[in-house]
Design a protein around this motif. Structure first.
Motif, PDB file in Angstrom:
ATOM      1  N   ASP A 175      34.636  11.241   0.933  1.00  0.00           N
ATOM      2  CA  ASP A 175      33.656  12.247   0.501  1.00  0.00           C
ATOM      3  C   ASP A 175      32.344  11.596   0.069  1.00  0.00           C
ATOM      4  O   ASP A 175      31.275  12.215   0.156  1.00  0.00           O
ATOM      5  N   LYS A 176      32.425  10.356  -0.399  1.00  0.00           N
ATOM      6  CA  LYS A 176      31.214   9.668  -0.862  1.00  0.00           C
ATOM      7  C   LYS A 176      30.250   9.366   0.275  1.00  0.00           C
ATOM      8  O   LYS A 176      29.073   9.074   0.029  1.00  0.00           O
ATOM      9  N   LEU A 177      30.740   9.451   1.507  1.00  0.00           N
ATOM     10  CA  LEU A 177      29.895   9.137   2.667  1.00  0.00           C
ATOM     11  C   LEU A 177      28.943  10.275   3.016  1.00  0.00           C
ATOM     12  O   LEU A 177      28.022  10.088   3.810  1.00  0.00           O
ATOM     13  N   HIS A 178      29.176  11.460   2.455  1.00  0.00           N
ATOM     14  CA  HIS A 178      28.343  12.617   2.781  1.00  0.00           C
ATOM     15  C   HIS A 178      27.943  13.334   1.496  1.00  0.00           C
ATOM     16  O   HIS A 178      28.746  13.468   0.574  1.00  0.00           O
ATOM     17  N   LYS A 179      26.727  13.810   1.445  1.00  0.00           N
ATOM     18  CA  LYS A 179      26.282  14.598   0.303  1.00  0.00           C
ATOM     19  C   LYS A 179      27.004  15.939   0.298  1.00  0.00           C
ATOM     20  O   LYS A 179      27.175  16.569   1.336  1.00  0.00           O
ATOM     21  N   LYS A 180      27.444  16.369  -0.885  1.00  0.00           N
ATOM     22  CA  LYS A 180      28.227  17.591  -0.998  1.00  0.00           C
ATOM     23  C   LYS A 180      27.438  18.692  -1.701  1.00  0.00           C
ATOM     24  O   LYS A 180      26.550  18.416  -2.510  1.00  0.00           O
ATOM     25  N   GLY A 181      27.805  19.934  -1.405  1.00  0.00           N
ATOM     26  CA  GLY A 181      27.189  21.091  -2.048  1.00  0.00           C
ATOM     27  C   GLY A 181      28.250  22.108  -2.397  1.00  0.00           C
ATOM     28  O   GLY A 181      29.391  21.762  -2.699  1.00  0.00           O
ATOM     29  N   ALA A 182      27.893  23.378  -2.319  1.00  0.00           N
ATOM     30  CA  ALA A 182      28.815  24.452  -2.680  1.00  0.00           C
ATOM     31  C   ALA A 182      28.508  25.690  -1.858  1.00  0.00           C
ATOM     32  O   ALA A 182      27.419  25.828  -1.286  1.00  0.00           O
ATOM     33  N   VAL A 183      29.488  26.592  -1.808  1.00  0.00           N
ATOM     34  CA  VAL A 183      29.280  27.909  -1.216  1.00  0.00           C
ATOM     35  C   VAL A 183      29.531  28.957  -2.295  1.00  0.00           C
ATOM     36  O   VAL A 183      30.203  28.695  -3.296  1.00  0.00           O
ATOM     37  N   PHE A 184      28.980  30.143  -2.080  1.00  0.00           N
ATOM     38  CA  PHE A 184      29.160  31.259  -2.998  1.00  0.00           C
ATOM     39  C   PHE A 184      30.169  32.230  -2.398  1.00  0.00           C
ATOM     40  O   PHE A 184      30.217  32.412  -1.177  1.00  0.00           O
ATOM     41  N   ALA A 185      30.949  32.882  -3.255  1.00  0.00           N
ATOM     42  CA  ALA A 185      31.972  33.814  -2.769  1.00  0.00           C
ATOM     43  C   ALA A 185      32.078  35.011  -3.694  1.00  0.00           C
ATOM     44  O   ALA A 185      31.841  34.903  -4.901  1.00  0.00           O
ATOM     45  N   VAL A 186      32.412  36.160  -3.115  1.00  0.00           N
ATOM     46  CA  VAL A 186      32.686  37.376  -3.905  1.00  0.00           C
ATOM     47  C   VAL A 186      34.003  37.963  -3.421  1.00  0.00           C
ATOM     48  O   VAL A 186      34.409  37.762  -2.282  1.00  0.00           O
ATOM     49  N   ARG A 187      34.657  38.711  -4.309  1.00  0.00           N
ATOM     50  CA  ARG A 187      35.973  39.251  -3.993  1.00  0.00           C
ATOM     51  C   ARG A 187      35.927  40.663  -3.403  1.00  0.00           C
ATOM     52  O   ARG A 187      36.900  41.119  -2.807  1.00  0.00           O
ATOM     53  N   ASP A 188      34.795  41.360  -3.586  1.00  0.00           N
ATOM     54  CA  ASP A 188      34.718  42.738  -3.100  1.00  0.00           C
ATOM     55  C   ASP A 188      33.264  43.072  -2.793  1.00  0.00           C
ATOM     56  O   ASP A 188      32.343  42.593  -3.474  1.00  0.00           O
ATOM     57  N   LYS A 189      33.048  43.897  -1.772  1.00  0.00           N
ATOM     58  CA  LYS A 189      31.691  44.258  -1.365  1.00  0.00           C
ATOM     59  C   LYS A 189      30.921  44.947  -2.488  1.00  0.00           C
ATOM     60  O   LYS A 189      29.697  44.829  -2.581  1.00  0.00           O
ATOM     61  N   SER A 190      31.632  45.664  -3.362  1.00  0.00           N
ATOM     62  CA  SER A 190      30.971  46.364  -4.464  1.00  0.00           C
ATOM     63  C   SER A 190      30.329  45.406  -5.459  1.00  0.00           C
ATOM     64  O   SER A 190      29.475  45.803  -6.255  1.00  0.00           O
ATOM     65  N   HIS A 191      30.708  44.140  -5.430  1.00  0.00           N
ATOM     66  CA  HIS A 191      30.171  43.164  -6.375  1.00  0.00           C
ATOM     67  C   HIS A 191      28.744  42.747  -6.046  1.00  0.00           C
ATOM     68  O   HIS A 191      28.145  41.958  -6.767  1.00  0.00           O
ATOM     69  N   PHE A 192      28.185  43.286  -4.950  1.00  0.00           N
ATOM     70  CA  PHE A 192      26.782  43.045  -4.621  1.00  0.00           C
ATOM     71  C   PHE A 192      25.855  44.080  -5.244  1.00  0.00           C
ATOM     72  O   PHE A 192      24.642  43.940  -5.180  1.00  0.00           O
ATOM     73  N   GLU A 193      26.401  45.112  -5.840  1.00  0.00           N
ATOM     74  CA  GLU A 193      25.590  46.264  -6.221  1.00  0.00           C
ATOM     75  C   GLU A 193      24.660  46.006  -7.395  1.00  0.00           C
ATOM     76  O   GLU A 193      23.533  46.467  -7.429  1.00  0.00           O
ATOM     77  N   SER A 194      25.089  45.291  -8.411  1.00  0.00           N
ATOM     78  CA  SER A 194      24.259  45.007  -9.579  1.00  0.00           C
ATOM     79  C   SER A 194      24.300  43.514  -9.823  1.00  0.00           C
ATOM     80  O   SER A 194      25.213  42.988 -10.459  1.00  0.00           O
ATOM     81  N   VAL A 251      24.876  39.758  -8.293  1.00  0.00           N
ATOM     82  CA  VAL A 251      25.971  39.335  -7.428  1.00  0.00           C
ATOM     83  C   VAL A 251      27.049  38.739  -8.320  1.00  0.00           C
ATOM     84  O   VAL A 251      26.884  37.665  -8.884  1.00  0.00           O
ATOM     85  N   LYS A 252      28.162  39.471  -8.449  1.00  0.00           N
ATOM     86  CA  LYS A 252      29.276  39.004  -9.260  1.00  0.00           C
ATOM     87  C   LYS A 252      30.231  38.219  -8.366  1.00  0.00           C
ATOM     88  O   LYS A 252      30.854  38.778  -7.468  1.00  0.00           O
ATOM     89  N   GLY A 253      30.331  36.953  -8.623  1.00  0.00           N
ATOM     90  CA  GLY A 253      31.179  36.123  -7.790  1.00  0.00           C
ATOM     91  C   GLY A 253      31.432  34.786  -8.437  1.00  0.00           C
ATOM     92  O   GLY A 253      31.330  34.640  -9.651  1.00  0.00           O
ATOM     93  N   TYR A 254      31.736  33.796  -7.603  1.00  0.00           N
ATOM     94  CA  TYR A 254      31.987  32.469  -8.153  1.00  0.00           C
ATOM     95  C   TYR A 254      31.575  31.413  -7.137  1.00  0.00           C
ATOM     96  O   TYR A 254      31.277  31.712  -5.976  1.00  0.00           O
ATOM     97  N   ILE A 255      31.567  30.179  -7.604  1.00  0.00           N
ATOM     98  CA  ILE A 255      31.069  29.048  -6.824  1.00  0.00           C
ATOM     99  C   ILE A 255      32.248  28.178  -6.404  1.00  0.00           C
ATOM    100  O   ILE A 255      33.127  27.877  -7.215  1.00  0.00           O
ATOM    101  N   ILE A 256      32.289  27.795  -5.130  1.00  0.00           N
ATOM    102  CA  ILE A 256      33.378  26.984  -4.597  1.00  0.00           C
ATOM    103  C   ILE A 256      32.809  25.659  -4.077  1.00  0.00           C
ATOM    104  O   ILE A 256      31.857  25.652  -3.292  1.00  0.00           O
ATOM    105  N   THR A 257      33.410  24.546  -4.507  1.00  0.00           N
ATOM    106  CA  THR A 257      32.896  23.227  -4.138  1.00  0.00           C
ATOM    107  C   THR A 257      33.869  22.412  -3.292  1.00  0.00           C
ATOM    108  O   THR A 257      33.562  21.274  -2.968  1.00  0.00           O
ATOM    109  N   SER A 258      35.023  22.970  -2.917  1.00  0.00           N
ATOM    110  CA  SER A 258      35.987  22.189  -2.126  1.00  0.00           C
ATOM    111  C   SER A 258      36.592  23.033  -1.013  1.00  0.00           C
ATOM    112  O   SER A 258      36.769  24.247  -1.149  1.00  0.00           O
ATOM    113  N   ASN A 259      36.927  22.368   0.088  1.00  0.00           N
ATOM    114  CA  ASN A 259      37.627  23.039   1.192  1.00  0.00           C
ATOM    115  C   ASN A 259      38.994  23.553   0.736  1.00  0.00           C
ATOM    116  O   ASN A 259      39.439  24.620   1.168  1.00  0.00           O
TER     117      ASN A 259
END
Length: 516
Positions: free
Chosen positions: A47-66, A68-76
């Protein structure tokens, strides 16, 4: 028929996610991984050979309404394990990510300027009028080719064109790589108009998460190298008479707010919009961008939008206007797109479609001369061309392309003197020569391919890896010792030697215990 050749659904899902994400995330969760310790240790070194980041995720489409309610994921590992509990995610990786509240419920940072790497282009088709076969045929006949992945959604489909190697985003040269990627995304969407692709969908935002139920097509071999996509997109632009590079020029002499097309937009009162059309939010956002480009301050833009909104038959809540104006004045945009303005007039003032939309002396697209028309290309452009050419040609198990220097110059179109000058300063390209006289052979590769080759050897050779890699590096010492990070590479090899020694000792101990 979908191409599935995996033992279980989980194997298939793992392959899909790893195909999309490349090396953008950590392999395992850094604190609570369920993987064996030896695998975690090995993964951390790689993993040290490549710069790492994160993706964003939400559990339900309704969580975009007010917000963005979700969480941050940093690993496969986390992404794979939670895939069936996630409704939407960002398949492209971000370098900046954070929570906006103490409870860690509202996520922030998914802005294009924060992108670390683009892994895939996703096209939204918001109708089920077309079959999967219709979409496949449209991709092959009208677009770049076979898609990597098609997901079925509640209302339609989402089509993934996954890259063979990521496009890395940098703020150097005014985010030129991001601008190129956005043009590719736009051309991909327009190429699938026959199956109702949504051309207004966010290029690099949230999309449906692949899971055990929604995958209707997957071919892990149907990936596209960025160079191929760029070439394809440029051909599409040439056919349309469009140029690529986006640069601001001098401010217009006359106010855009007095132009005939703007006056028609501001007089419209029946704006609501339907799916696939520009609705109220985008309409008001376009008006705010006109104010921004015209040099007006935010208070002026808010007052203008407030007056316009109050005349609409179905106005937006006033609180939404603040968000729209702040976004328009965030500095992420130069001004409104001409094609958006023309689309607005066509939708909401069709009796005035003959009006010419002009931004005065402001020109957002500047023609870049063809390479043959320039006497001398900048060296970093040649470096990028050679890197793309080598990467497109090579397999990880054989990192070198064997060509004479003259043959390489002819294939790339670079002069011998420019190539020599480039090789003296490049930290991305590697050259080696074996043999003498007529039997001499010249090999060309890149630093990234060479490192990938080392990683592949590690996986292929097991406990013999460290000693063999040391021999390989010593053999290639002359071509890699100038690389930035060379000392770190040697240090990592020494660590791997120690790791292999420990593994050998543990293996021997387990064998003795087992026989005892």
């Amino acid at each position: 028929m979908a191409i599935f050749s995996y033992a279980t659904k989980q194997d298939k899902l793992t392959t899909i996610i790893e195909t999309i994400m490349h090396e953008g995330l950590l392999t395992y969760h850094p604190k609570s991984s369920a993987a064996p310790l030896d695998l975690q240790y090995r993964a951390k070194q790689l993993d040290k050979l490549h710069k790492k980041g994160a993706v964003f995720a939400v559990r339900d489409k309704s969580h975009f309404e007010s917000g963005v309610k979700g969480y941050i994921i940093t690993s496969n590992e986390t992404l794979i394990n939670q895939a069936n509990q996630i409704s939407h995610f960002t398949p492209n990786v971000y370098r900046r990510y954070y929570y906006a509240d103490d409870k860690r419920q509202t996520i922030k940072g998914f802005e294009e300027k924060n992108l670390l790497q683009i892994n895939t282009f996703v096209i939204d088709i918001d109708t089920q009028r077309h079959s999967v076969n219709d979409i496949l045929l449209a991709c092959i006949n009208d677009s770049i080719g076979e898609p990597t992945l098609i997901l079925k959604t509640d209302r339609g489909y989402q089509v993934y064109f996954v890259l063979a190697a990521p496009i890395f985003i940098s703020n150097n040269r005014k985010f030129i790589s991001l601008n190129v990627a956005k043009r590719i995304a736009d051309n991909l969407k327009r190429s699938l108009a026959t199956v109702d692709a949504d051309i207004y969908c966010n290029d690099f935002g949230f999309f449906r998460m692949p899971n055990h139920q929604n995958v209707v097509w997957f071919n892990e071999h149907a990936t596209y190298h960025p160079a191929k996509l760029i070439d394809w997109s440029q051909r599409i632009d040439d056919d349309k008479g469009r140029q690529l590079y986006v640069v601001p020029t001098k401010k217009q002499q006359t106010s855009l707010l007095t132009s005939e097309w703007f006056l028609q937009l501001i007089q419209t009162t029946d704006v609501k919009g339907e799916k696939g059309q520009i609705g109220r939010n985008n309409y008001l956002f376009t008006l705010a961008l006109v104010c921004y480009q015209d040099g007006r301050d935010q208070s002026y833009a808010f007052d203008l939008l407030d007056q316009f909104n109050s005349r609409l038959r179905t106005p937006l809540p006033v609180k939404d206007l603040d968000t729209i104006v702040e976004s328009a004045y965030s500095g992420r945009y130069h001004g409104p797109k001409k094609e958006y303005v023309e689309q607005l007039i066509e939708l909401y003032a069709p009796q005035h479609t003959d009006i010419k939309v002009s931004f005065g002396q402001t020109a957002w697209y500047k023609h870049k001369k063809a390479r043959e028309d320039r006497e001398r290309s900048h060296l970093d452009e040649w470096e990028e061309d050679i890197t793309n050419w080598i990467t497109a040609e090579k397999h990880v198990s054989e990192p070198f392309i064997w060509r004479t220097q003259k043959e390489l110059c002819n294939e790339i179109g670079i002069s011998n003197s420019s190539l020599n000058k480039l090789l003296k300063q490049s930290k991305k390209l590697l050259k080696t020569t074996t043999g003498k006289g007529r039997n001499a052979k010249t090999g060309w590769t890149t630093v990234n391919l060479f490192i990938s080759y080392i990683i592949w050897l590690k996986q292929d050779m097991g406990v013999r890896f460290a000693k063999s890699i040391r021999a390989l590096v010593e053999e290639q010492i002359e071509i890699i010792e100038h690389i930035a990070g060379y000392e770190t590479l040697i240090t990592n090899i020494k660590k791997l030697e120690q790791e292999q020694l420990v593994i050998e000792q543990l293996t021997m101990k387990e064998t003795l215990l087992g026989t005892g």
